[in-house]
Design an enzyme around this catalytic site. Sequence first.
Site, PDB file in Angstrom:
ATOM      1  CB  ILE A 167       5.118 -13.290  -0.258  1.00 19.06           C
ATOM      2  CG1 ILE A 167       4.529 -14.040  -1.470  1.00 19.06           C
ATOM      3  CG2 ILE A 167       6.580 -13.724  -0.050  1.00 19.06           C
ATOM      4  CD1 ILE A 167       5.152 -13.682  -2.804  1.00 19.06           C
ATOM      5  CE  LYS A 168      -1.027 -15.839   4.589  1.00 18.09           C
ATOM      6  NZ  LYS A 168       0.142 -16.052   5.447  1.00 18.09           N
ATOM      7  NE  ARG A 169       4.914  -9.150  -0.975  1.00 17.76           N
ATOM      8  CZ  ARG A 169       5.283  -9.172   0.298  1.00 17.76           C
ATOM      9  NH1 ARG A 169       4.426  -9.498   1.257  1.00 17.76           N
ATOM     10  NH2 ARG A 169       6.511  -8.830   0.645  1.00 17.76           N
TER      11      ARG A 169
END
Lengths: 310, 310
Positions: A108-110
């Site tokens: 998700i690389k949030r």
Amino acid sequence: MKLPFADRLASAVRSKQSSLVVGLDPQIAKLPEEVRAHAASTHDDPREAAAAAIEAFDAAVIEEVAPFAAAVKPQIAYYEQWGPPGLAAFEHAVVRAHEAGLLVIGDIKRGDIGPTAEAYASAHLGGASDELTPGGGRYADAVTVNPYFGTDGIQPFLHAVRDRAAGLFVLVRTSNASAGELQDLPVRGQPLHEHVASRVVAWGHDLRGTCGYSSVGAVVGATAPRELARLRECMPHTWFLIPGVGAQGATAADVGPAFDRDGLGALVNSSRGIIFAYGSPTAPDWRRSVREAARRLRDELRTAALQAAP
Amino acid sequence: MKLPFADRLASAVRSKQSSLVVGLDPQIAKLPEEVRAHAASTHDDPREAAAAAIEAFDAAVIEEVAPFAAAVKPQIAYYEQWGPPGLAAFEHAVVRAHEAGLLVIGDIKRGDIGPTAEAYASAHLGGASDELTPGGGRYADAVTVNPYFGTDGIQPFLHAVRDRAAGLFVLVRTSNASAGELQDLPVRGQPLHEHVASRVVAWGHDLRGTCGYSSVGAVVGATAPRELARLRECMPHTWFLIPGVGAQGATAADVGPAFDRDGLGALVNSSRGIIFAYGSPTAPDWRRSVREAARRLRDELRTAALQAAP
């Protein structure tokens, strides 16, 4: 209570004799023609048709790779692209992978300020005991996160590691061509990504499992082998999630230095190189191509880990 | 063909005499009790109930703030938290804001390698002419993005700016307490965020509108006033999206240096300070509190812009 993520991961790698993570990047145009056609014939709404095709494809891929992979890594962008039905397909992939005995790393690389990061952590790793946040197999075991906001943006994810046995992989040195533009900038004699690495070590320091590794891992691209070897020295107790093998150009041999003498410490991801191993969307027996690609890379990684052992 | 985002923004700021962006951060526990109760009584599934409450709340907020705001900025984390129904509520917020004549900045802060960034760009800014990517009012006018991957992760968003009149706001210096951990690290005598700023200028160089500003903007927090003033010098033709006023502690006066003599160049966001201006979830006449908070901050920003004019 679940074991810490780091230990669940070590156990999966040992029992499967595999460091392979299969990335689920279901780019719609590359899906087998028969899968897309069936979904289109049963759904009028184009987003629902796309999501249905992805669900069917993911189910097949998960079944084929389950014997050879320690985990799958669904890339949420390819689901988010299809709106709410796409996000439902993402959840289905997580549930199905769990049912197949696979760990799930939500790619998700949030990254955001604290309260927002808390909402992301609850979205993907399960919420606190809030009545409105039901638990269940639809949550990932671990997620990827972006470090640009510093500690307070990571903190809510660390709480999930501590309280809910989740895992994290923080972006340190990515695999793309222009990764170095920011990540390699010189800061006090070291590239920026080594400063990020030292943060990752600090964030994960109290979160080591009995396997010796922390549940706070790092994303380190295979496409930068020199940086990879150096980062292994900087982060001796950190699980590496290594993208870049396959479609992005690196090979199993490039990642050897990431493994310890027991073959632990590194997970190697391949996405397109496995899930689209069949080449053309009209290829017959595409499932077999996927299965064989997973088996082959699993074996290559095993060899690379053995050769790297001191 | 739509006008460039930079010019649509300038036109909205001029016609509304407002630099205000209202951030939609619908934290469920802070929503008015009556809104939550109604949603809970009409939906069995807790995620659908949460999404329905958010939809009703957003609709009210959008109606109240529309006369005073140039744009709204839905923060996707608070929607993503509720799964597919939450994402549907996000889309509804975008559609409704457009119907109310507001620009929409999707606060998504995505960042990834090229092909993945392309999927995100198509998810939030609309896809290419692919039959499976329908267009419509549900796409944001602009999104926030994370620069950690460098140019190739930004490129697909730049294509959306060029081809579909979209806007971008790249994270440069954020508003949170630990922002400086990475963003202020010294690189060749300058803080890292100034290097990011020079990238933003390069990415947006060919994308300036007739208003003089580029459609590639920057996120610069109001909580670091010295950095804000310096970054205005580094990026004279860049729209700033400025968070940090209100709940995060900065005031309208702190952002004065971001405006040019015509009152353009900066958008100032307040989220919790406006949408939860009523304080307690049981406060009567909460809509009026939201409206008055928006009106007040709009006026304060107008004063700050006038005082800053040389």
